[in-house]
Scaffold this motif. Structure first.
Motif: not given
Length: 373
Positions: A267-268, A272-273, A318-320, A349-350
């Motif tokens: 995620l940059n 978000s997810l 889920a927010v970056n 990163v995953m």
């Protein structure tokens, strides 16, 4: 000592040659077996839970339970086997999951495996896992060669091995025409099971009945039982008839080699997810998913490794964030965060090792501590 394989990895794994020996007609002669556990290959075998009494040393390999091959030096390696990976046996890496299979028909004089190999390949592909087998007609194009080898001890129908540490499938399936003819095990149904079983080892599948075989430990495959009488990968199967892959055989293959369903691996900032969206590691083994129950979870195949512990039944996101913090919100309320608010935008990163990491300017600020797979 007919052997099947335990549907397992990996995983390791992934860590997955046949055991098609003819019941108790074969006895292991361990008089020449090296017992020095400092040998890295022997140490790996013992670590996998195999009994010392089932290990026979040969010039270039160890043979376990009559049908599983561990080379002392893997093909193409100059400095000995790689043994530092934590998970063993190894699984086939994503780069090698389109596998070419070659039948060396000229090495057989009385057993015809031509249509059998085609049927086994079709059966593996029909499972719908991330592994795809192709029939090729030149040895130079092959990842796996099926070849006749009558030097195998009488009673051993076939041998193969587990994937190599570099992620390639085991490169040979050895079939003993002498044993097959001696015991009259040459029906289409018998030969189909033999080939399917041996190829299963090349893909990393252990004997499903490893516990009753006396093995001390094994890496279990998620969502499969400890025993499965219908499994193609049970030990002591030489001479049994093919009935197709069992339900749990199919579950095991799809668990070890899931079809890549897409999804980025990171995620940059300000991404978000949403509910049911995910990150997926580049090798396809790990996902981070924002579940509908509000929980953010890392899965290794279908085993949960970590979660945000935010299961409330309320969907979340889920927010970056731009301030560097990675946060799970439900109805606008922060329920979990990585506590990495520094004012420096980051990236989530995953990773292929199973670790979820928040990086800021290349520095790891938080991780899920789930590395090591």
């Amino acid at each position: 000592m007919l052997k099947r394989s335990y549907l397992f990895y990996i995983i390791l794994l992934i860590t997955l040659g046949i055991g098609c020996a003819k019941n108790n007609d074969v006895k292991n002669d361990n008089t020449n077996t090296e017992k020095n556990q400092d040998n890295p290959v022997l140490a790996r075998i013992l670590k996998e839970g195999f009994s010392r009494n089932d290990i026979v040393e040969m010039k270039d390999r160890y043979v376990v339970q009559g049908d599983i091959i561990f080379y002392k030096q893997e093909p193409g390696q100059k400095n000995g086997p790689t043994t530092e990976q934590a998970r063993s046996p190894y699984l086939v890496a994503p780069a090698y999951r389109n596998i070419n299979v070659y039948l060396n028909a000229g090495s057989f004089s009385s057993v015809n495996l031509n249509s059998i190999v085609d049927n086994v390949i079709a059966s593996y592909n029909a499972v719908g896992s991330g592994i795809h087998l192709n029939r090729v007609y030149a040895a130079g194009q092959a990842n796996i060669e099926i070849v006749q080898n009558s030097s195998l001890q009488l009673g051993i129908c076939g041998q193969a091995g587990f994937p190599f540490s570099n992620g390639q499938p085991f490169n040979n399936v050895f079939i003993s025409e002498y044993t097959l003819n001696y015991y009259h095990l040459t029906s289409t149904a018998q030969l189909t099971l033999l080939v399917a079983h041996e190829l299963g080892h090349c893909l990393g599948l252990r004997h499903t009945n490893w516990q009753s075989q006396g093995e001390g430990s094994a890496i279990p495959i998620p969502s499969t039982p400890g025993t499965d009488g219908a499994s193609v990968m049970n030990g002591a199967t030489c001479g049994n008839n093919w009935g197709g892959f069992s339900y749990y055989d199919q579950i095991a293959l799809k668990a070890l080699y899931p079809v890549t369903l897409g999804g980025p691996d990171h995620l940059n900032v300000n991404e978000s997810l949403q509910t049911n969206q995910l990150l997926r590691s580049q090798d396809g083994r790990f996902i981070l998913v924002m579940q509908g129950d509000g929980n953010l979870v890392i899965y290794y195949y279908n085993v949960a490794l970590w979660s945000s512990n935010t299961t409330t039944g309320v969907p979340g996101v889920a927010v970056n964030q731009g301030d560097g913090n990675f946060v799970v919100y439900q109805n606008g309320v922060a329920r979990w965060s990585s506590n990495t608010t520094t004012g420096v935008p980051g990236i989530v990163v995953m990773q292929n090792d199973g670790n979820l990491v928040v990086y800021q300017n290349g520095v790891a600020r938080w991780s899920s501590n789930t590395a090591g797979y």
